[in-house]
Design a protein around this motif. Structure first.
Motif, PDB file in Angstrom:
ATOM      1  N   PRO A   1      19.568  -7.931  11.251  1.00 52.15           N
ATOM      2  CA  PRO A   1      18.503  -7.526  10.320  1.00 52.15           C
ATOM      3  C   PRO A   1      18.995  -6.440   9.383  1.00 52.15           C
ATOM      4  O   PRO A   1      19.736  -5.536   9.778  1.00 52.15           O
ATOM      5  CB  PRO A   1      17.400  -7.000  11.261  1.00 52.15           C
ATOM      6  CG  PRO A   1      18.109  -6.633  12.517  1.00 52.15           C
ATOM      7  CD  PRO A   1      19.258  -7.585  12.642  1.00 52.15           C
ATOM      8  N   GLY A   2      18.591  -6.550   8.122  1.00 47.88           N
ATOM      9  CA  GLY A   2      18.969  -5.545   7.142  1.00 47.88           C
ATOM     10  C   GLY A   2      20.393  -5.645   6.646  1.00 47.88           C
ATOM     11  O   GLY A   2      20.858  -4.755   5.926  1.00 47.88           O
ATOM     12  N   VAL A   3      21.086  -6.721   7.005  1.00 44.74           N
ATOM     13  CA  VAL A   3      22.494  -6.864   6.619  1.00 44.74           C
ATOM     14  C   VAL A   3      22.667  -8.099   5.748  1.00 44.74           C
ATOM     15  O   VAL A   3      22.255  -9.196   6.110  1.00 44.74           O
ATOM     16  CB  VAL A   3      23.411  -6.961   7.850  1.00 44.74           C
ATOM     17  CG1 VAL A   3      24.867  -7.167   7.419  1.00 44.74           C
ATOM     18  CG2 VAL A   3      23.277  -5.699   8.711  1.00 44.74           C
ATOM     19  N   ASP A   4      23.305  -7.903   4.621  1.00 45.81           N
ATOM     20  CA  ASP A   4      23.552  -8.964   3.655  1.00 45.81           C
ATOM     21  C   ASP A   4      25.051  -9.276   3.643  1.00 45.81           C
ATOM     22  O   ASP A   4      25.866  -8.411   3.303  1.00 45.81           O
ATOM     23  CB  ASP A   4      23.081  -8.485   2.278  1.00 45.81           C
ATOM     24  CG  ASP A   4      23.278  -9.521   1.200  1.00 45.81           C
ATOM     25  OD1 ASP A   4      23.502 -10.693   1.540  1.00 45.81           O
ATOM     26  OD2 ASP A   4      23.202  -9.148   0.015  1.00 45.81           O
ATOM     27  N   LYS A   5      25.431 -10.487   4.048  1.00 46.97           N
ATOM     28  CA  LYS A   5      26.844 -10.886   4.066  1.00 46.97           C
ATOM     29  C   LYS A   5      27.264 -11.333   2.678  1.00 46.97           C
ATOM     30  O   LYS A   5      26.771 -12.313   2.143  1.00 46.97           O
ATOM     31  CB  LYS A   5      27.076 -12.004   5.073  1.00 46.97           C
ATOM     32  CG  LYS A   5      28.535 -12.416   5.206  1.00 46.97           C
ATOM     33  CD  LYS A   5      28.710 -13.497   6.268  1.00 46.97           C
ATOM     34  CE  LYS A   5      30.173 -13.889   6.414  1.00 46.97           C
ATOM     35  NZ  LYS A   5      30.365 -14.935   7.435  1.00 46.97           N
ATOM     36  N   ARG A   6      28.251 -10.617   2.102  1.00 45.64           N
ATOM     37  CA  ARG A   6      28.715 -10.946   0.758  1.00 45.64           C
ATOM     38  C   ARG A   6      29.972 -11.803   0.797  1.00 45.64           C
ATOM     39  O   ARG A   6      30.184 -12.670  -0.043  1.00 45.64           O
ATOM     40  CB  ARG A   6      28.970  -9.664  -0.021  1.00 45.64           C
ATOM     41  CG  ARG A   6      27.750  -8.740  -0.051  1.00 45.64           C
ATOM     42  CD  ARG A   6      27.983  -7.537  -0.916  1.00 45.64           C
ATOM     43  NE  ARG A   6      28.005  -7.892  -2.329  1.00 45.64           N
ATOM     44  CZ  ARG A   6      28.403  -7.081  -3.299  1.00 45.64           C
ATOM     45  NH1 ARG A   6      28.836  -5.862  -2.989  1.00 45.64           N
ATOM     46  NH2 ARG A   6      28.392  -7.457  -4.550  1.00 45.64           N
ATOM     47  N   SER A   7      30.840 -11.545   1.748  1.00 42.37           N
ATOM     48  CA  SER A   7      32.056 -12.339   1.947  1.00 42.37           C
ATOM     49  C   SER A   7      32.501 -12.131   3.391  1.00 42.37           C
ATOM     50  O   SER A   7      31.819 -11.460   4.175  1.00 42.37           O
ATOM     51  CB  SER A   7      33.157 -11.905   0.971  1.00 42.37           C
ATOM     52  OG  SER A   7      33.579 -10.581   1.247  1.00 42.37           O
ATOM     53  N   GLU A   8      33.638 -12.680   3.746  1.00 42.08           N
ATOM     54  CA  GLU A   8      34.095 -12.617   5.134  1.00 42.08           C
ATOM     55  C   GLU A   8      34.235 -11.189   5.650  1.00 42.08           C
ATOM     56  O   GLU A   8      33.948 -10.895   6.806  1.00 42.08           O
ATOM     57  CB  GLU A   8      35.442 -13.345   5.276  1.00 42.08           C
ATOM     58  CG  GLU A   8      35.855 -13.581   6.726  1.00 42.08           C
ATOM     59  CD  GLU A   8      34.862 -14.450   7.485  1.00 42.08           C
ATOM     60  OE1 GLU A   8      34.685 -14.207   8.690  1.00 42.08           O
ATOM     61  OE2 GLU A   8      34.230 -15.339   6.874  1.00 42.08           O
ATOM     62  N   ASN A   9      34.664 -10.265   4.793  1.00 40.96           N
ATOM     63  CA  ASN A   9      34.864  -8.879   5.215  1.00 40.96           C
ATOM     64  C   ASN A   9      34.055  -7.882   4.404  1.00 40.96           C
ATOM     65  O   ASN A   9      34.452  -6.733   4.227  1.00 40.96           O
ATOM     66  CB  ASN A   9      36.356  -8.518   5.130  1.00 40.96           C
ATOM     67  CG  ASN A   9      37.188  -9.330   6.102  1.00 40.96           C
ATOM     68  OD1 ASN A   9      36.904  -9.357   7.294  1.00 40.96           O
ATOM     69  ND2 ASN A   9      38.205 -10.016   5.578  1.00 40.96           N
ATOM     70  N   SER A  10      32.903  -8.338   3.915  1.00 40.27           N
ATOM     71  CA  SER A  10      32.054  -7.452   3.119  1.00 40.27           C
ATOM     72  C   SER A  10      30.594  -7.647   3.514  1.00 40.27           C
ATOM     73  O   SER A  10      30.033  -8.738   3.347  1.00 40.27           O
ATOM     74  CB  SER A  10      32.238  -7.739   1.627  1.00 40.27           C
ATOM     75  OG  SER A  10      31.401  -6.904   0.850  1.00 40.27           O
ATOM     76  N   TYR A  11      30.018  -6.583   4.045  1.00 36.94           N
ATOM     77  CA  TYR A  11      28.637  -6.620   4.505  1.00 36.94           C
ATOM     78  C   TYR A  11      27.876  -5.442   3.902  1.00 36.94           C
ATOM     79  O   TYR A  11      28.361  -4.319   3.906  1.00 36.94           O
ATOM     80  CB  TYR A  11      28.565  -6.556   6.025  1.00 36.94           C
ATOM     81  CG  TYR A  11      29.220  -7.738   6.701  1.00 36.94           C
ATOM     82  CD1 TYR A  11      28.478  -8.857   7.054  1.00 36.94           C
ATOM     83  CD2 TYR A  11      30.589  -7.743   6.975  1.00 36.94           C
ATOM     84  CE1 TYR A  11      29.069  -9.947   7.661  1.00 36.94           C
ATOM     85  CE2 TYR A  11      31.194  -8.826   7.580  1.00 36.94           C
ATOM     86  CZ  TYR A  11      30.427  -9.922   7.920  1.00 36.94           C
ATOM     87  OH  TYR A  11      31.019 -11.012   8.520  1.00 36.94           O
TER      88      TYR A  11
ATOM     89  N   ASN B   1      32.858  -3.109   6.188  1.00 35.63           N
ATOM     90  CA  ASN B   1      33.787  -4.202   6.459  1.00 35.63           C
ATOM     91  C   ASN B   1      33.319  -5.118   7.575  1.00 35.63           C
ATOM     92  O   ASN B   1      33.874  -6.199   7.755  1.00 35.63           O
ATOM     93  CB  ASN B   1      35.172  -3.652   6.829  1.00 35.63           C
ATOM     94  CG  ASN B   1      35.838  -2.944   5.661  1.00 35.63           C
ATOM     95  OD1 ASN B   1      35.641  -3.330   4.506  1.00 35.63           O
ATOM     96  ND2 ASN B   1      36.612  -1.909   5.947  1.00 35.63           N
ATOM     97  N   ASN B   2      32.334  -4.659   8.359  1.00 32.77           N
ATOM     98  CA  ASN B   2      31.841  -5.513   9.442  1.00 32.77           C
ATOM     99  C   ASN B   2      30.328  -5.340   9.589  1.00 32.77           C
ATOM    100  O   ASN B   2      29.760  -4.310   9.202  1.00 32.77           O
ATOM    101  CB  ASN B   2      32.552  -5.205  10.768  1.00 32.77           C
ATOM    102  CG  ASN B   2      32.235  -3.813  11.278  1.00 32.77           C
ATOM    103  OD1 ASN B   2      31.146  -3.581  11.800  1.00 32.77           O
ATOM    104  ND2 ASN B   2      33.188  -2.884  11.121  1.00 32.77           N
ATOM    105  N   PRO B   3      29.656  -6.353  10.157  1.00 32.61           N
ATOM    106  CA  PRO B   3      28.192  -6.338  10.210  1.00 32.61           C
ATOM    107  C   PRO B   3      27.623  -5.291  11.156  1.00 32.61           C
ATOM    108  O   PRO B   3      26.510  -4.826  10.959  1.00 32.61           O
ATOM    109  CB  PRO B   3      27.843  -7.755  10.669  1.00 32.61           C
ATOM    110  CG  PRO B   3      29.050  -8.226  11.414  1.00 32.61           C
ATOM    111  CD  PRO B   3      30.212  -7.613  10.696  1.00 32.61           C
TER     112      PRO B   3
END
Length: 255
Positions: free
Chosen positions: A178-188, A210-212
């Protein structure tokens, strides 16, 4: 005018009724077998739509009850009836249940005491308060997080803004937090919805990680502090138990 005194009918819920007073097609009085008396119109009587106090006419559970609170006024549903009906629908309407599979309403129930419309109205009037410029909402899980039972002991009336502030949800991009937006494999990105009466609701970015897990921790800290901030804004206008519940509110990874 036809004399319809003594005319009998079984309403659509199986209750036998009889006309004991007929003043006009728009003003009749019927008596049910249990002695309950109700006024209505003759066309409603013929359709079997006059209700006995204990007819479970809402989703097989809700009934009017004996008391002063009305289902309709001037041909329109009353505010309290709308609130009561909406609560029952969230729990027992099959179409609503399908929509609620992934929501906080999943597997929710209403206590038997609140199947009675009169009981619900009495509780509402005893607990109702107003905050200028805001709609007041029935909340079932701020006092007891993840609560699934609507009841006098578990529910509280809250301003709409607080109701919105307490909502959490998972990002639609399947980050898993919750509250986390994944932008790419190593970008949260940690993000949070904030709201006020002047600017309305908006989503702000807290920070990128760099991590969720780190992103979630940032969101959790920000969200819990934000809830406390809002609680302080309302401190002198809301019940103490609501204020205390907001201060001890914890954001969890399962939200």
């Amino acid at each position: 005018m036809l004399n319809r005194l003594g005319e009998e009918k079984v309403n659509k819920y199986g209750s036998k009724m009889k006309i004991i007073e007929y003043n006009s097609p728009y003003n009749i009085t019927v008596e049910f077998e249990d002695g309950y008396v109700e006024k209505g119109r003759y066309d409603v009587f013929k359709r079997g739509a006059i209700l006995n106090w204990n007819d479970k006419f809402v989703l097989g559970v809700g009934y009017k009850g004996k008391g002063k609170y009305k289902l309709k006024e001037n041909g329109k549903d009353t505010f309290l009836y709308t609130e009561w009906h909406s609560m029952l629908a969230r729990c027992y309407n099959k179409n609503q249940q399908l929509k609620n599979k992934t929501s906080s309403y999943k597997n929710c129930i209403v206590c038997e005491e609140w199947y009675n419309f009169q009981n619900f109205c009495e509780w509402w009037e005893s607990n109702y308060y107003e905050i200028k410029g805001e709609k007041m909402r029935l909340d079932k899980d701020v006092l007891y997080k993840n609560n699934k039972v609507y009841s006098p002991d578990t529910c509280i009336i809250v301003p709409e803004r607080i109701n919105m502030v307490l909502q959490t949800g998972r990002s639609t991009n399947k980050s898993g937090y919750p509250g986390v937006d994944k932008r790419s494999e190593n970008s949260y990105r940690a993000r949070c919805n904030v709201t006020d009466k002047i600017n309305g609701s908006k989503v702000i970015t807290i920070a990128s990680f760099n991590n969720p897990v780190e992103a979630f921790r940032a969101y959790k800290e920000f969200k819990e502090n934000y809830i406390k901030q809002v609680a302080d804004e309302y401190k002198d206008r809301i019940p103490k138990k609501l204020y205390d519940a907001m201060y001890r509110y914890e954001v969890e990874i399962t939200d």
